[in-house]
Design an enzyme around this catalytic site. Structure first.
Site, short mmCIF file in Angstrom:
data_model
loop_
_atom_site.label_atom_id
_atom_site.label_comp_id
_atom_site.label_asym_id
_atom_site.label_seq_id
_atom_site.Cartn_x
_atom_site.Cartn_y
_atom_site.Cartn_z
N ASN A 1 0.87 -1.17 0.00
CA ASN A 1 0.00 0.00 0.00
C ASN A 1 0.91 1.22 0.00
O ASN A 1 1.43 1.63 1.04
CB ASN A 1 -0.91 -0.03 1.24
CG ASN A 1 -1.99 1.04 1.20
OD1 ASN A 1 -1.91 2.00 0.44
ND2 ASN A 1 -2.99 0.89 2.06
N ARG B 1 -2.84 -1.83 -3.48
CA ARG B 1 -3.96 -0.90 -3.45
C ARG B 1 -3.76 0.11 -4.58
O ARG B 1 -2.72 0.75 -4.68
CB ARG B 1 -4.01 -0.15 -2.12
CG ARG B 1 -5.15 0.87 -2.05
CD ARG B 1 -4.98 1.79 -0.86
NE ARG B 1 -6.05 2.79 -0.79
CZ ARG B 1 -5.89 3.99 -0.28
NH1 ARG B 1 -4.72 4.36 0.20
NH2 ARG B 1 -6.90 4.84 -0.25
N HIS C 1 -12.34 4.51 -1.02
CA HIS C 1 -12.20 3.76 0.24
C HIS C 1 -12.96 2.43 0.18
O HIS C 1 -13.35 1.88 1.22
CB HIS C 1 -12.68 4.58 1.44
CG HIS C 1 -11.86 5.81 1.71
ND1 HIS C 1 -12.40 7.06 1.91
CD2 HIS C 1 -10.52 5.97 1.78
CE1 HIS C 1 -11.44 7.94 2.11
NE2 HIS C 1 -10.28 7.30 2.04
N ARG D 1 -7.95 18.38 1.78
CA ARG D 1 -8.90 18.51 0.68
C ARG D 1 -10.21 19.12 1.18
O ARG D 1 -10.63 18.82 2.30
CB ARG D 1 -9.15 17.15 0.04
CG ARG D 1 -7.98 16.61 -0.79
CD ARG D 1 -8.17 15.14 -1.16
NE ARG D 1 -7.55 14.27 -0.18
CZ ARG D 1 -7.70 12.93 -0.14
NH1 ARG D 1 -8.48 12.34 -1.03
NH2 ARG D 1 -7.08 12.21 0.77
N GLU E 1 -7.47 -2.68 5.30
CA GLU E 1 -7.48 -2.71 3.84
C GLU E 1 -6.49 -3.73 3.30
O GLU E 1 -6.74 -4.39 2.28
CB GLU E 1 -7.13 -1.32 3.30
CG GLU E 1 -8.20 -0.27 3.60
CD GLU E 1 -7.70 1.15 3.44
OE1 GLU E 1 -8.35 1.94 2.74
OE2 GLU E 1 -6.65 1.48 4.03
#
Length: 399
Positions: free
Chosen positions: A9, A93, A181, A241, A378
């Site tokens: 990742n 990922r 996500h 963001r 994840e």
């Protein structure tokens, strides 16, 4: 010798990894621990390998950039992983699968070329996701690599949820709401069957709250809608963001003389909690600060999250549970409390003591809408997909 799957990742200056035992994963027990986990930090400055529960090693001077860091990691794993040998597959990922990929795939040159065209849709993430894939293809060309997409879990949305009110040609060209996500949401959907079976098949809003933040409506284990859209910028405010933004703001900035690259940098790097507070993009710093701007940023985050809970509940015609996950969701009880209070009108009654203690269920016994804290993983989700795809890939070669 036991076969292994490596999960990578990759970020801009770090590579998180986990090494899974393929035989153990094949047993079907998702809860089994990884053999090894850690990360290479400080790539480009002072790179070091940090292993969970173990050592921290500086990388040698010749291990420059992502390729050098991966070469060092490969050599270190062969020496320290126990059982030796290279992993039989590596799962990655990849944030944006675009319109071309609605499921996870074995990587080849054509896949890489397509994914490179989506870099403008995820400029913070996509280049960093692809860099280790390219490097590993050079270092270990025969190892199967699998791209696992953050967008894939959301590709079953109804068309109404994915469209923008634009002319149809834009939708056909791939301008649509993808959601992100997805690997985290898919993992949570699977875990609910164990940790909260009473709501696992119901209407659940999951809040993935970290430096990147979004929420997802999940009904009967499937994604219905998400706060993120065409890029990973829409919806909730994040570390840097802005979240939901009137597109007229972008036109205004252009009229003021800012070009596309300057606006991109502003929106991806200087907005969100960092922009509102003028202090930090890290919730821990803001919680520790007595500056009123820090409080403004946190209150805004909670306010927008509260609005999102109501919106996603409406997408499902109601809500049975709210689940918090990821760094902020798992470790910031005051943020959870603020969001839960804004969902009180839906029937959520927070158990303050359970919330402060970070227990799995944080709603009162009589709460109509239940609330949970469920840690995400994840990397394990990527490992499970990589295992399944590897099995099909091997079968395909034998036919």
């Amino acid at each position: 010798m036991t076969d292994t799957i490596l999960v990578v990742n990759a970020g801009s200056s770090s590579i998180k990894f986990q090494l899974f035992d393929l035989q153990l994963i094949d047993c079907g027990d998702d809860a089994l621990p990884a053999r090894l986990r850690g990360q290479i930090e400080g790539i480009g400055t002072h790179p070091r390998l940090a292993v969970k529960g173990g050592e921290t090693l500086p990388l040698p001077a010749e291990a420059e950039g992502v390729p050098g860091a991966l070469a060092f990691l490969g050599a270190w794993l062969r020496e320290h992983a126990g059982g030796g040998g290279l992993p039989v597959a590596i799962g990655h990922r990849v944030v944006h699968g675009g319109p071309a990929f609605d499921t996870h795939v074995v990587v080849d040159e054509a896949v890489i070329a397509t994914l490179e065209t989506y870099i403008p849709l995820a400029p913070l993430h996509q280049p960093n996701n692809l860099a280790p894939i390219r490097a590993i293809r050079r270092i270990m060309p025969d190892v199967v690599q699998v791209a696992c997409f953050d967008t894939a879990f959301h590709r079953q949305h109804p068309e109404l949820a994915d469209r923008y009110a634009l002319p149809d040609q834009f939708y056909q060209d791939g301008v649509r709401r993808y959601g992100f996500h997805g690997l985290s949401y898919e993992y949570i959907a699977r875990r609910l069957a164990d940790v909260a079976p009473e709501v696992a098949q119901g209407r659940v809003v999951v809040a993935h709250l970290g430096s990147g933040a979004s929420m997802c409506a999940i009904q009967a284990g499937r994604s219905v809608d998400s706060t993120m859209g065409f890029t990973a910028m829409d919806g909730l405010p994040m570390g840097t963001r802005p979240g939901q933004l009137d597109p007229g703001v972008v036109l205004y900035l252009m009229d003021r003389g800012m070009d596309a690259r300057a606006i991109e940098h502003l929106l991806y790097h200087d907005c969100g909690l960092k922009g509102l507070s003028g202090i930090s993009n890290d919730v821990r710093d803001l919680l520790a600060s007595d500056d009123p701007r820090a409080r403004l940023a946190l209150d805004y985050f909670v306010y927008r999250a509260g609005l999102a809970v109501g919106s996603l509940a409406a997408a499902m015609g109601g809500i049975d549970a709210l689940v918090f996950t990821a760094g902020i969701g798992e470790r910031a009880p005051s943020i959870r409390q603020g969001i839960a209070e804004r969902a009180r009108w839906l029937g959520l009654d927070l158990d303050d003591a359970a919330n402060e203690a970070g227990e799995s269920r944080i709603s009162t016994p009589g709460s109509r809408v239940k609330a949970y804290v469920v840690p995400t993983d994840e990397e394990r989700m990527i490992a499970l997909h990589t295992r399944d795809i590897l099995g099909r890939h091997r079968q395909g070669r034998h036919h």
